[in-house]
Motif scaffolding. Structure first.
Motif, short mmCIF file in Angstrom:
data_model
loop_
_atom_site.label_atom_id
_atom_site.label_comp_id
_atom_site.label_asym_id
_atom_site.label_seq_id
_atom_site.Cartn_x
_atom_site.Cartn_y
_atom_site.Cartn_z
N ILE A 109 -5.23 32.93 -41.10
CA ILE A 109 -4.79 34.19 -40.48
C ILE A 109 -3.31 34.10 -40.12
CG2 ILE A 109 -5.07 35.73 -38.49
CD1 ILE A 109 -8.05 34.91 -38.45
N VAL A 110 -2.91 32.95 -39.58
CA VAL A 110 -1.50 32.73 -39.25
C VAL A 110 -0.65 32.78 -40.52
CG1 VAL A 110 0.17 31.07 -38.34
CG2 VAL A 110 -2.03 31.38 -37.19
N SER A 111 -1.16 32.21 -41.61
CA SER A 111 -0.41 32.21 -42.87
C SER A 111 -0.24 33.64 -43.40
CB SER A 111 -1.10 31.33 -43.92
OG SER A 111 -2.31 31.91 -44.37
N SER A 112 -1.25 34.49 -43.20
CA SER A 112 -1.12 35.89 -43.61
C SER A 112 -0.05 36.60 -42.79
CB SER A 112 -2.46 36.62 -43.44
OG SER A 112 -3.38 36.24 -44.43
N ILE A 113 0.02 36.26 -41.50
CA ILE A 113 1.06 36.84 -40.63
C ILE A 113 2.45 36.44 -41.13
CG2 ILE A 113 2.05 36.79 -38.30
CD1 ILE A 113 -0.84 36.43 -37.25
N VAL A 114 2.60 35.16 -41.47
CA VAL A 114 3.89 34.67 -41.98
C VAL A 114 4.22 35.35 -43.32
CG1 VAL A 114 5.16 32.65 -42.82
CG2 VAL A 114 3.67 32.46 -40.82
N ALA A 115 3.22 35.50 -44.20
CA ALA A 115 3.42 36.15 -45.50
C ALA A 115 3.88 37.59 -45.31
CB ALA A 115 2.13 36.10 -46.32
#
Length: 494
Positions: A109-115
């Motif tokens: 989920i955090v990686s999606s936010i960064v993306a």
């Protein structure tokens, strides 16, 4: 009003989808933990659908003024699919070893936010822009790789690792429905504002909410993660490497078939043929949008219904055989009949068949995941196999289209819609018709091989599910005994 699908039809379908989700949730006894799990799953995959589509749109725009060699590199590394193929088995294996699916899910989920935040960076330098695209694809792939973990989490924490098919189809419905909603949101955004800043701020806020929801689900029971206990494993058919290989091949071929079915040539023909009769730009854009939505709609609406109605009545083997045969007949018809009306019907057929067949195979992958030794990530391999099949087709077709090779004089649907010379459109349509006939004939041949391999391998792959009613009863009894043991243990402790 050409955009009535965005304003009326799709919202109505989404409302019906939420009502159906409520029905599923109600049948599962209104567990609060389960409610938050479904909410988190839905939000995450709506947002990921938006990010994947944004990534695809940015790549398409970039290709228009890019040399062929750079296009091929971006097709390989600018899409999140390649990295997701590598990460899916790793996600299953690591979370099995550390006995926590939630760690990777929250990181994803955090990686999606960064993306999503990377998409907000304005870049004028084309070299840096391409670097950011690849970086975003890698980060987004971390999130996509978590998809299998949602299935495993539910099966482990709610169903004691026993009800693989039920979990496969229920979570599959939620993720497919989320994809449908995500595509609608991005289409609505393009129709209303055509700005990504507001959309990505919305995505980031929703992902932060989903991250908070993940903590409301509660802690995982680590004892439910991993292989079955030895006592139960000895009562079941044993895992073997040959079973995994056969399941990988069947899933890979499914990915190839449906990668071709959803390839750009069918969309291009659908729009090209329609343009000859009606040259209205807005109408053609709406038509293309509807055609894309039909495949996803066929999955979660028709496909899930087929699973619920037919599986208990005709069993696993007959349902799989029947859908492969129906797909083959549709492909055979497509070699002789090529017109928009049939393409709409066949798109619904392919969508429904794809949904049931994939989530059948994935359900069996979940089943074998708990019988495999040394933590072999069966579900990760099967999820990657499907993506490999689809990626090979996407890469080949897009390489031909965007490097302006062969008959593909147009690189996008937008270019076809903008074409003012109707003679060029007619010539392009005739060329596409030939390619579609050849493609459909080749797919009919591949589908026939697929049916043959399924027939000779299915008993080994589905194990006890040869008798669906019996294995369902056995697992229900085992779960009942497990609950009774827990109750008795608590009584003794107290």
């Amino acid at each position: 009003m050409n955009n009535w699908d965005l304003i009326i039809v799709v919202p109505f379908v989404i409302v019906l989808g939420f009502l159906f989700l409520y029905f599923i949730y109600k049948k599962l006894n209104f567990e609060k933990k389960l409610f938050w799990f479904y909410m988190q799953t839905l939000i995450v995959w709506v947002m990921n659908a938006i990010l994947i589509q944004e990534n695809s749109n940015i790549l398409t725009d970039t290709f228009l003024n890019t040399p062929p060699a750079i296009i091929v590199v971006l097709l390989l590394f600018g899409s999140s699919i390649l990295f997701a193929i590598l990460l899916k088995p790793l996600a299953t294996w690591i979370t099995g070893k550390i006995r926590s699916r939630n760690i990777w899910i929250r990181c994803s989920i955090v990686s999606s936010i960064v993306a999503s935040m990377l998409l907000l960076i304005p870049l004028n330098d084309s070299a840096w822009f391409k670097f950011i695209i690849i970086l975003q694809a890698i980060i987004l792939a971390i999130s996509i790789s978590s998809q299998s973990l949602y299935f495993l989490y539910l099966n482990e924490q709610k169903y004691n690792r026993l009800f693989a098919l039920k979990v496969s189809f229920s979570v599959g419905f939620v993720i497919t429905f989320a994809t449908f909603i995500g595509n609608w949101i991005i289409s609505l955004n393009n129709f209303l504002t055509d700005k990504l800043i507001i959309l990505n701020i919305f995505v980031i806020i929703c992902l932060l909410i989903s991250l908070l929801i993940s903590f409301k689900i509660g802690t995982e029971n680590k004892n439910k993660i991993g292989e079955f206990r030895l006592v139960l494993k000895e009562e079941l058919i044993k895992y073997s490497k040959s079973t995994l290989v056969k399941l990988i091949i069947l899933t890979l071929l499914l990915g190839v078939i449906y990668g071709f079915v959803q390839s750009p040539i069918f969309r291009m023909y659908f729009v090209t043929n329609s343009k000859i009769n009606n040259n209205d730009v807005e109408w053609l854009s709406t038509l293309d949008r509807k055609y894309q939505a039909l495949f996803i709609f066929g999955q979660f609406a028709i496909g899930y219904t087929l699973y619920k109605i037919l599986l208990p009545k005709i069993g696993v083997k007959n349902l799989i055989y029947g859908l492969i045969v129906i797909s083959g007949i549709a492909l055979l018809i497509s070699t002789f009949i090529i017109n928009p009306a049939w393409m709409v019907i066949s798109n619904l057929i392919f969508g429904a068949s794809y949904f049931v067949l994939f989530y059948m195979w994935f359900g069996f992958a979940i089943m074998w995941n708990y019988r495999a030794t040394k933590g072999v990530p069966v579900t990760g391999f099967i999820a990657s196999a499907l993506l490999v099949g689809q990626f090979l087709v996407i890469f080949v077709f897009n390489s031909i289209i965007y490097t302006k090779s062969g008959l593909f004089t147009y690189q996008s649907i937008e270019a076809i819609i903008a074409e003012s010379n109707i003679d060029n459109i007619i010539a392009f349509e005739n060329n596409l018709k030939i390619v579609i006939r050849i493609t459909a004939a080749a797919l009919f041949f591949i589908n026939s091989i697929y049916l043959f391999l399924t027939v000779i391998w299915i008993d080994q792959v589905i194990a006890e599910f040869v008798d669906y009613a019996n294995i369902k009863h056995i697992f229900s009894e085992y779960e009942k005994q497990s609950v009774e043991r827990k109750i008795n243990s608590r009584i003794v402790t107290e």
